[in-house]
Design an enzyme around this catalytic site. Structure first.
Site, PDB file in Angstrom:
ATOM      1  N   GLU B  94       0.846  -1.190   0.000  1.00 30.90           N
ATOM      2  CA  GLU B  94       0.000   0.000   0.000  1.00 30.90           C
ATOM      3  C   GLU B  94       0.882   1.242   0.000  1.00 30.90           C
ATOM      4  O   GLU B  94       1.470   1.595   1.028  1.00 30.90           O
ATOM      5  CB  GLU B  94      -0.915   0.010   1.225  1.00 30.90           C
ATOM      6  CG  GLU B  94      -2.008   1.066   1.089  1.00 30.90           C
ATOM      7  CD  GLU B  94      -2.698   1.403   2.400  1.00 30.90           C
ATOM      8  OE1 GLU B  94      -2.374   0.782   3.422  1.00 30.90           O
ATOM      9  OE2 GLU B  94      -3.544   2.316   2.387  1.00 30.90           O
ATOM     10  N   ASP B 298       1.090 -14.559  13.038  1.00 25.12           N
ATOM     11  CA  ASP B 298      -0.093 -15.113  12.394  1.00 25.12           C
ATOM     12  C   ASP B 298      -0.969 -13.929  11.969  1.00 25.12           C
ATOM     13  O   ASP B 298      -1.657 -13.312  12.788  1.00 25.12           O
ATOM     14  CB  ASP B 298      -0.837 -16.035  13.363  1.00 25.12           C
ATOM     15  CG  ASP B 298      -1.886 -16.871  12.645  1.00 25.12           C
ATOM     16  OD1 ASP B 298      -2.338 -16.458  11.554  1.00 25.12           O
ATOM     17  OD2 ASP B 298      -2.259 -17.940  13.165  1.00 25.12           O
ATOM     18  N   HIS B 389      -2.083  10.348  -0.631  1.00 26.37           N
ATOM     19  CA  HIS B 389      -2.217   9.080  -1.338  1.00 26.37           C
ATOM     20  C   HIS B 389      -1.868   9.261  -2.806  1.00 26.37           C
ATOM     21  O   HIS B 389      -1.331   8.376  -3.453  1.00 26.37           O
ATOM     22  CB  HIS B 389      -3.629   8.528  -1.178  1.00 26.37           C
ATOM     23  CG  HIS B 389      -3.813   7.808   0.119  1.00 26.37           C
ATOM     24  ND1 HIS B 389      -4.144   8.470   1.267  1.00 26.37           N
ATOM     25  CD2 HIS B 389      -3.667   6.502   0.457  1.00 26.37           C
ATOM     26  CE1 HIS B 389      -4.216   7.578   2.267  1.00 26.37           C
ATOM     27  NE2 HIS B 389      -3.939   6.397   1.797  1.00 26.37           N
TER      28      HIS B 389
END
Lengths: 413, 413, 413, 413
Positions: B94, B298, B389
């Protein structure tokens, strides 16, 4: 006001950090890190990821990490976009996970497969507009309703694939929250709709006199969070899957009866209600995470995607009916991390690489999740759950007996 | 009863699947997959992961996937187990994520750092026992209370590191749910406590006459799911972190005032309450996921770990106080996926490889999460969220103005 | 199969139970009850409720209970349907409640009053249709979309005031849940829309071949339950109210500053998030319950009506802004219990008796709830909370000092 | 700062308001209200409530309201504190409610009755203490642990019946929330424990130097709100009840089979999960509200008391097992509104008037709630739900056919 700014000497990551995506830059950064951390980091250096391709996916790159990849299948799928036998790539380090999904897949395959459909397909973002008063906030709601056409034109002009389909405002006092709902094609779309909505919000602020300011996002869309509102839809794809498991197949492959499965469902459901779970499911997160890592999805979206429902019931003929609902599955076949070499390979395994494949991918994820619910539910119901983790996981060997006294076979989870 | 079992010809993954962890087995399996999927999968073949080491972490291995790794820092931490400057490895695709966390880290570092503590450290599993009636269920509750000592002895005998510290039963009718609470040391511990509890349940069934049967897990512990009960503790580590951000530092590094941050907090909080979110936070999931992938955790446990609280308030002196609570952080420094080569490298970056390091890792995760909340909150509050972004992500270039009219600088997210 | 039916001799309530609503019947039933319970029940016999009027409101009547009624005000309301000064009837036995609401009302009145609006006004019920498979369930969804007109005609023919405005189906496997949304005028409308939907469901079953059966209600509408979905609207009236409290008025009337109120809000909000509350508010339930009992509302609907939001923030000028949202307020001015003599009297106090008054009533409830939130919040913030309950409640006298050291005056809650 | 204080002329409720509880005062206040509201309020004047007794239960009294009272039974109860046949007083205006509960009671009675137990019995309040930092907050937690004995002594000295049994602190940054858990005997106890905790908090503030201030309550205990934390206990009585319904009794009395009940449970449960309900039940709120009004309970506590679970399953012999859990039932037999004449009469019907009766009352409430769940569930399952409301409610007559085609008999709800 405290002034601590000048008193700390920070060792900032060297200057080549942002611009540098060449092999040399990445290596230099890694060497620098080795020095400041006094450790060797050769394991992080790998071929395969052309570093220049990382631009847009990561900053300050120092290499890459490796996650083991297993294959699970065959899974028989009856979807609109995916039909036939599939092998699902799962990237995980949790022993028994691949095997557990596989036995669910084989069992549903022996039962005729998984039927699956994508019901809705949207993405949304919810900015807030600040006004002076409740009265003005309601004026803004009206203004938005009257100006949907220009707002949609402005928003849609920022994107090739996205399409604004509705703006739904609600007030909580002098603030107006407005759900911007989009179609986003095969992309994840969050950046796309953030940009589009930002431009639309600027237009609102410039043209509606009651608006004092805005924030482009508030989290009301529940992106990357677990919330009840996800069941109402609008955040990703709503996927529903079902399978009918004949009692004989259940017994042969999973060593349980439909009655045991219903009892397991009753007990686990009650437990989760008592724990105030959002929705109910066994372990959506396991399959979703393993697929998301393998397929270059935004793995943080598992947080919202894993909210959903699993349901079991008896058919008139004494077989087991099961279904799962993923109200908010966030998957894409273009953009984001889907372009890395290993992601592309995994997408190709599913025939899901590139444009026009997102619905097919959503169906395959939905079917996989169902198989995982079946398998884990059966392991719990049959009393083999602990023993199966024993066999496939990293636990040191230890004597375990299944709670039903049965010997624990190879395929137990 | 339907009989479809025999009518489908399934192409099962070849027989060498379970036993085979040699380089040849993995390659043969990959070649087979290439054939059935009609695609080339060379990208999945990498050095680095010695395939034999995969045993216990995965089944049906066909190779591994690569995830880009960035480095973020320096972060100044004042913990009990972690003190000084740290660089955090984040595996993600990302764009802007690493940079966003970094600017939060630098800002808190300039403000004196992040104070962090691990408050509790447990893991739990909740089996269910079936009885004939409510009366007998209550008898079982009493029996469990009277037999804690032998039950603990039996459970603890199955594990080197785990220790059963309490059993808390509750009834919902004729069923008894019993929360088995354990200390698990530096391991994740879920397999460990499943095994221990399974043996204890067998003992209960054999010795308490009112027990008709049991299921070793019911999900009431909310492992890998988002539930309200996580705030009550007992699933992983409860971590609390705080930082005080001087107004001047905020202005310089994040271009916001404390007042803007409070307004942002108010708006996003209201939005999430309205969406029926479990807890409140900005994007815990982003930082947790990127660290979990890098560090061999995990990753599916992000689902429970990302439930928590972020809070902002004004200090008497006009600065910004912030804190985060992670009530259910599931991290480990031994076992599970922590042993892969890249996981070991990343753990070494943090000085967290091996035994005795889990609390240190938990503190570093808590501090990182706080920095991410600060950075994203500030980007939203300053109006730079969309633009940031834009700059770092894969969006095609497009003209965006920050909502506050400011030019968007390099460090905007 | 157990057979216990014949072994118990039950003393059924005598035969005149259902038909009998005359004064004699009620008295005879009460006398019978006195005998079987060996107690005198004269307190339950009252004039005022003409027993024949009870038909339709209760079965097996034996008299009535009395609840003390206090009056609270004046409250200054700026609504669309209610404007001016109002006195609110509150039926309660909780000492300090009336006084607490009153001081909130006087404080907002001194600040210019409460602005309030009803945003939406609907009721809904969600039947489920059973189908054979997911595929058929989706066919039914389509069928419903295509047959909205005849379904609406059939549903609307059963009711004088109700109007079906939308049917929104969703699938969870082979079942179709369909939200039937209605406008219901000034009535509560639940019985009305149950009847209308029942007839529509019969039509669906008779005309759509994939429907195997249906249940007319499933609870998905959250009638009389607390659920997150209530924030999405559709169950009753969405009411929003606001007030701006000048710092000087706050200090004079409630002995708190805006800063103290914000701190109180921050602390209580954090606490409720930690407790996994649905929404956030101080004590909506208190005011709603007392008004519902006084005004003949269905008091069980407090369960859904009390889900909502309370919010405080600082204005630019250093005053306190507050707002409340009641997303699911269920009130009526005709039907149900609104026809009892005391309900009619209380409705007249508000100018809300009869048709065309439900929106006015909703505004008054919203404004009252806001005043209660202000008053209790201030009592907590000022440290007078415990002392106030002491003064007005039934506690035996005890020495208490406000936590801020201030003397506790008469108007403290 | 706005200044509106002086510009409004408020008609305050006359001065005799607080002191005045004589018949004359109440009447004068009512006359005054009649004048300002221009309406006659004679309906509110009733004998029976000696106005002087209202002191401590209400302020500004103007009379009382009347709520119709029906009787439902017989219910056969097998409790620890309640055994035998009971008739339950229900105050409501919702037609069909009394009849519906009655048929559930008769059905369970014909099946051997309802077994019920009170599992826990506590009340709690959660103050917050403000500190300077997380470190100091943790010091306070330790201090509280070390000073439990003096804190308990101080708290318990304020109350005759209450007893502090634990203080459980948790931090969320620099604030410490501390759950004060009490036993409260037969009283509701909220005022009692607020007072006790207030005094204890004063002691903490005076003696622990890190405490800057406190708020005596934060709402973390979920008093009068629906929250997930209620399932963890500590707010009122945890009550569990069960009943086994033979298939033949179900068919005769409720015209349903166990299979139909399970299908109904499955459908309604799925619907509520999809709606993000807190817990799951059919209509706990109806029975609780009607009992609470009749018995002088604090009716606003229905909000927390109605959070719970209803569960159905099949027995081995093909009969229906059902159970309900009320994790947070708030009932009392002394104090609050239990002293009004009609409350006393209703309590006497149950043999629950006065000290030592709260557990008996809790058992009767639990059993009643179970009967209501059975009856409504059966009405939905049998297709008689709509028709039953038709018959007993105020709807105008209309032709309805049960969805199963059966004639709708008298006892349908």
């Amino acid at each position: 006001m405290t002034e601590v700014d000048s008193q700390i000497t920070l060792a900032l990551v060297p200057r080549y950090r942002h611009q540098g995506y060449s092999e040399e830059d990445v290596q230099a950064r890694r060497r620098w890190l080795e020095t400041v951390c006094s450790t060797d980091l050769d394991e992080l250096a790998h071929d395969g990821l052309s570093t220049e391709e990382l631009r847009g996916n990561i900053e300050n790159p120092v290499g890459c990490v490796q996650v083991p990849l297993g294959i699970s299948g065959p899974m028989v799928v009856n979807g609109n976009h995916a039909q036939g036998q599939f092998y699902i790539p799962l990237a995980t380090t949790e022993g028994a996970l691949v095997r557990s999904y596989e036995r669910g897949m084989v069992t549903t395959a022996r039962s005729g497969g998984v039927t699956v459909r994508v019901i809705d397909d949207e993405n949304s973002i919810v900015p807030v507009f600040h006004c002076e008063s409740l009265i003005q906030a309601l004026e803004l709601c009206e203004w938005i309703g009257e100006n949907f056409a220009p707002l949609a034109a402005i928003a849609n002009a920022t994107t090739q694939f996205g399409c604004l389909i509705a703006i739904e405002p609600f007030v909580t006092g002098k603030d107006v929250y407005a759900r911007f709902r989009y179609q986003v094609g095969d992309a994840h779309g969050m950046n796309m709709i953030t940009r589009a909505t930002s431009v639309a919000c600027q237009f609102v602020k410039s043209n509606c006199p009651v608006v004092l300011g805005f924030l482009v996002t508030t989290g009301a869309c529940s992106e990357k969070r677990a919330s009840g509102v996800l069941f109402s839809g609008g955040k990703g794809k709503r996927v529903v899957a079902e399978s009918i498991l004949p009692a004989g197949v259940l017994r042969t492959h999973l060593r349980v009866s439909p009655e045991q499965m219903l009892d397991m469902w009753h007990s686990t459901l009650t437990a989760q209600l008592h724990s105030n779970s959002t929705g109910y499911n066994g372990h959506f997160a396991n399959g979703l995470t393993a697929m998301f890592i393998a397929l270059g999805q935004d793995v943080a979206n598992v947080t919202n995607s894993a909210v959903g429902l699993t349901s079991f019931s008896m058919t008139g003929g004494g077989d087991l009916y099961m279904s799962i609902v993923l109200p908010s599955l966030t998957v894409a076949t273009i953009g984001g991390g889907t372009g890395t070499p290993t992601s592309q390979a995994c997408l190709r395994i599913l025939g899901c690489a590139g444009s026009g494949k997102a619905l097919r991918l959503a169906e395959l994820v939905g079917a996989t999740v169902l198989c995982g619910e079946l398998s884990m539910g059966a392991a719990i119901a049959s009393g083999e759950f602990a023993a199966a983790h024993e066999r496939y996981g990293r636990n040191r060997p230890h004597q375990i007996q299944a709670s039903n006294g049965m010997p624990v076979s190879e395929v137990s989870v």
